[in-house]
Design a protein around this motif. Structure first.
Motif, mmCIF file in Angstrom:
data_model
loop_
_atom_site.group_PDB
_atom_site.id
_atom_site.type_symbol
_atom_site.label_atom_id
_atom_site.label_comp_id
_atom_site.label_asym_id
_atom_site.label_seq_id
_atom_site.Cartn_x
_atom_site.Cartn_y
_atom_site.Cartn_z
ATOM 1 N N ARG A 1 0.826 -1.209 0.000
ATOM 2 C CA ARG A 1 0.000 0.000 0.000
ATOM 3 C C ARG A 1 0.858 1.256 0.000
ATOM 4 O O ARG A 1 0.508 2.257 -0.624
ATOM 5 N N LEU A 2 1.970 1.207 0.686
ATOM 6 C CA LEU A 2 2.872 2.349 0.742
ATOM 7 C C LEU A 2 3.457 2.636 -0.642
ATOM 8 O O LEU A 2 3.557 3.799 -1.059
ATOM 9 N N VAL A 3 3.803 1.582 -1.365
ATOM 10 C CA VAL A 3 4.337 1.752 -2.717
ATOM 11 C C VAL A 3 3.273 2.370 -3.626
ATOM 12 O O VAL A 3 3.540 3.323 -4.358
ATOM 13 N N TRP A 4 2.056 1.835 -3.570
ATOM 14 C CA TRP A 4 0.987 2.359 -4.418
ATOM 15 C C TRP A 4 0.628 3.793 -4.038
ATOM 16 O O TRP A 4 0.311 4.605 -4.911
ATOM 17 N N MET A 5 0.689 4.101 -2.776
ATOM 18 C CA MET A 5 0.410 5.469 -2.338
ATOM 19 C C MET A 5 1.492 6.408 -2.869
ATOM 20 O O MET A 5 1.188 7.507 -3.337
ATOM 21 N N GLY A 6 2.734 5.973 -2.829
ATOM 22 C CA GLY A 6 3.826 6.783 -3.377
ATOM 23 C C GLY A 6 3.671 7.007 -4.867
ATOM 24 O O GLY A 6 3.905 8.115 -5.367
ATOM 25 N N ILE A 7 3.257 5.969 -5.578
ATOM 26 C CA ILE A 7 3.028 6.098 -7.020
ATOM 27 C C ILE A 7 1.892 7.086 -7.285
ATOM 28 O O ILE A 7 1.986 7.935 -8.175
ATOM 29 N N GLY A 8 0.839 7.004 -6.494
ATOM 30 C CA GLY A 8 -0.290 7.923 -6.653
ATOM 31 C C GLY A 8 0.101 9.369 -6.396
ATOM 32 O O GLY A 8 -0.309 10.277 -7.111
ATOM 33 N N VAL A 9 0.904 9.582 -5.358
ATOM 34 C CA VAL A 9 1.366 10.936 -5.046
ATOM 35 C C VAL A 9 2.237 11.466 -6.185
ATOM 36 O O VAL A 9 2.104 12.620 -6.596
ATOM 37 N N ALA A 10 3.118 10.630 -6.711
ATOM 38 C CA ALA A 10 3.983 11.047 -7.814
ATOM 39 C C ALA A 10 3.163 11.421 -9.042
ATOM 40 O O ALA A 10 3.425 12.442 -9.691
ATOM 41 N N ILE A 11 2.157 10.622 -9.361
ATOM 42 C CA ILE A 11 1.298 10.921 -10.511
ATOM 43 C C ILE A 11 0.540 12.225 -10.278
ATOM 44 O O ILE A 11 0.399 13.041 -11.186
ATOM 45 N N GLY A 12 0.078 12.441 -9.055
ATOM 46 C CA GLY A 12 -0.618 13.680 -8.730
ATOM 47 C C GLY A 12 0.270 14.899 -8.905
ATOM 48 O O GLY A 12 -0.162 15.930 -9.441
ATOM 49 N N ILE A 13 1.509 14.796 -8.464
ATOM 50 C CA ILE A 13 2.445 15.918 -8.603
ATOM 51 C C ILE A 13 2.736 16.201 -10.071
ATOM 52 O O ILE A 13 2.736 17.356 -10.509
ATOM 53 N N ILE A 14 2.960 15.141 -10.855
ATOM 54 C CA ILE A 14 3.232 15.322 -12.283
ATOM 55 C C ILE A 14 2.026 15.956 -12.976
ATOM 56 O O ILE A 14 2.177 16.877 -13.787
ATOM 57 N N ALA A 15 0.834 15.479 -12.655
ATOM 58 C CA ALA A 15 -0.383 16.037 -13.263
ATOM 59 C C ALA A 15 -0.548 17.504 -12.889
ATOM 60 O O ALA A 15 -0.895 18.338 -13.730
ATOM 61 N N PHE A 16 -0.287 17.853 -11.628
ATOM 62 C CA PHE A 16 -0.412 19.243 -11.184
ATOM 63 C C PHE A 16 0.561 20.134 -11.944
ATOM 64 O O PHE A 16 0.198 21.222 -12.383
ATOM 65 N N ARG A 17 1.785 19.651 -12.133
ATOM 66 C CA ARG A 17 2.777 20.450 -12.867
ATOM 67 C C ARG A 17 2.368 20.631 -14.319
ATOM 68 O O ARG A 17 2.524 21.715 -14.885
ATOM 69 N N LYS A 18 1.864 19.573 -14.943
ATOM 70 C CA LYS A 18 1.437 19.675 -16.343
ATOM 71 C C LYS A 18 0.263 20.644 -16.492
ATOM 72 O O LYS A 18 0.211 21.442 -17.431
ATOM 73 N N ILE A 19 -0.680 20.570 -15.570
ATOM 74 C CA ILE A 19 -1.835 21.473 -15.618
ATOM 75 C C ILE A 19 -1.392 22.910 -15.416
ATOM 76 O O ILE A 19 -1.846 23.819 -16.109
ATOM 77 N N SER A 20 -0.492 23.137 -14.472
ATOM 78 C CA SER A 20 0.017 24.490 -14.233
ATOM 79 C C SER A 20 0.748 25.020 -15.459
ATOM 80 O O SER A 20 0.603 26.187 -15.832
ATOM 81 N N GLU A 21 1.534 24.163 -16.094
ATOM 82 C CA GLU A 21 2.265 24.559 -17.304
ATOM 83 C C GLU A 21 1.295 24.900 -18.423
ATOM 84 O O GLU A 21 1.461 25.910 -19.119
ATOM 85 N N ALA A 22 0.277 24.076 -18.600
ATOM 86 C CA ALA A 22 -0.709 24.329 -19.655
ATOM 87 C C ALA A 22 -1.473 25.620 -19.381
ATOM 88 O O ALA A 22 -1.759 26.389 -20.299
ATOM 89 N N GLN A 23 -1.781 25.857 -18.129
ATOM 90 C CA GLN A 23 -2.507 27.069 -17.768
ATOM 91 C C GLN A 23 -1.661 28.308 -18.047
ATOM 92 O O GLN A 23 -2.165 29.299 -18.572
ATOM 93 N N SER A 24 -0.377 28.267 -17.729
ATOM 94 C CA SER A 24 0.485 29.422 -17.998
ATOM 95 C C SER A 24 0.651 29.639 -19.498
ATOM 96 O O SER A 24 0.699 30.774 -19.964
ATOM 97 N N ASN A 25 0.733 28.543 -20.262
ATOM 98 C CA ASN A 25 0.813 28.677 -21.722
ATOM 99 C C ASN A 25 -0.465 29.267 -22.287
ATOM 100 O O ASN A 25 -0.424 30.069 -23.212
ATOM 101 N N LEU A 26 -1.580 28.876 -21.740
ATOM 102 C CA LEU A 26 -2.862 29.392 -22.214
ATOM 103 C C LEU A 26 -2.981 30.877 -21.918
ATOM 104 O O LEU A 26 -3.442 31.648 -22.752
ATOM 105 N N GLN A 27 -2.543 31.287 -20.743
ATOM 106 C CA GLN A 27 -2.623 32.695 -20.384
ATOM 107 C C GLN A 27 -1.718 33.547 -21.269
ATOM 108 O O GLN A 27 -2.055 34.678 -21.600
ATOM 109 N N SER A 28 -0.567 32.995 -21.653
ATOM 110 C CA SER A 28 0.336 33.764 -22.508
ATOM 111 C C SER A 28 -0.170 33.818 -23.950
ATOM 112 O O SER A 28 0.222 34.708 -24.700
ATOM 113 N N ASN A 29 -1.013 32.892 -24.344
ATOM 114 C CA ASN A 29 -1.539 32.853 -25.706
ATOM 115 C C ASN A 29 -2.974 33.341 -25.797
ATOM 116 O O ASN A 29 -3.683 33.009 -26.729
#
Length: 80
Positions: free
Chosen positions: A3-31
């Motif tokens: 469970r600890l491994v799966w929780m770590g994987i979930g947290v990592a995916i969440g962080i990556i998704a948050f960064r991608k969304i933030s990047e897309a949002q900043s690109n959208l605002q600049s365009n």
């Protein structure tokens, strides 16, 4: 431990998704503006058309495979 491994994987995916969304949002605002919106919509429609074409060609290929496997000709279907 599993469970600890799966929780770590979930947290990592969440962080990556948050960064991608933030990047897309900043690109959208600049365009922002009509040109940026037109480009975004154009890319979206191009992607949809390409996807539809890929689906159509896959369907046609699969139908050909099925017709060959079943021994059915196009002319047989036209008579019915």
């Amino acid at each position: 431990m599993k469970r600890l491994v799966w929780m770590g994987i979930g947290v990592a995916i969440g962080i990556i998704a948050f960064r991608k969304i933030s990047e897309a949002q900043s690109n959208l605002q600049s365009n922002l503006g009509p040109e940026g919106l037109n480009r975004a919509v154009g890319r979206l429609t191009d992607g949809l058309y390409e996807f539809a074409d890929a689906v159509r060609s896959g369907m046609q290929e699969r139908e050909t495979d099925l017709r060959t496997a079943l021994g059915v000709e196009s002319q047989d279907l036209a008579r019915r």
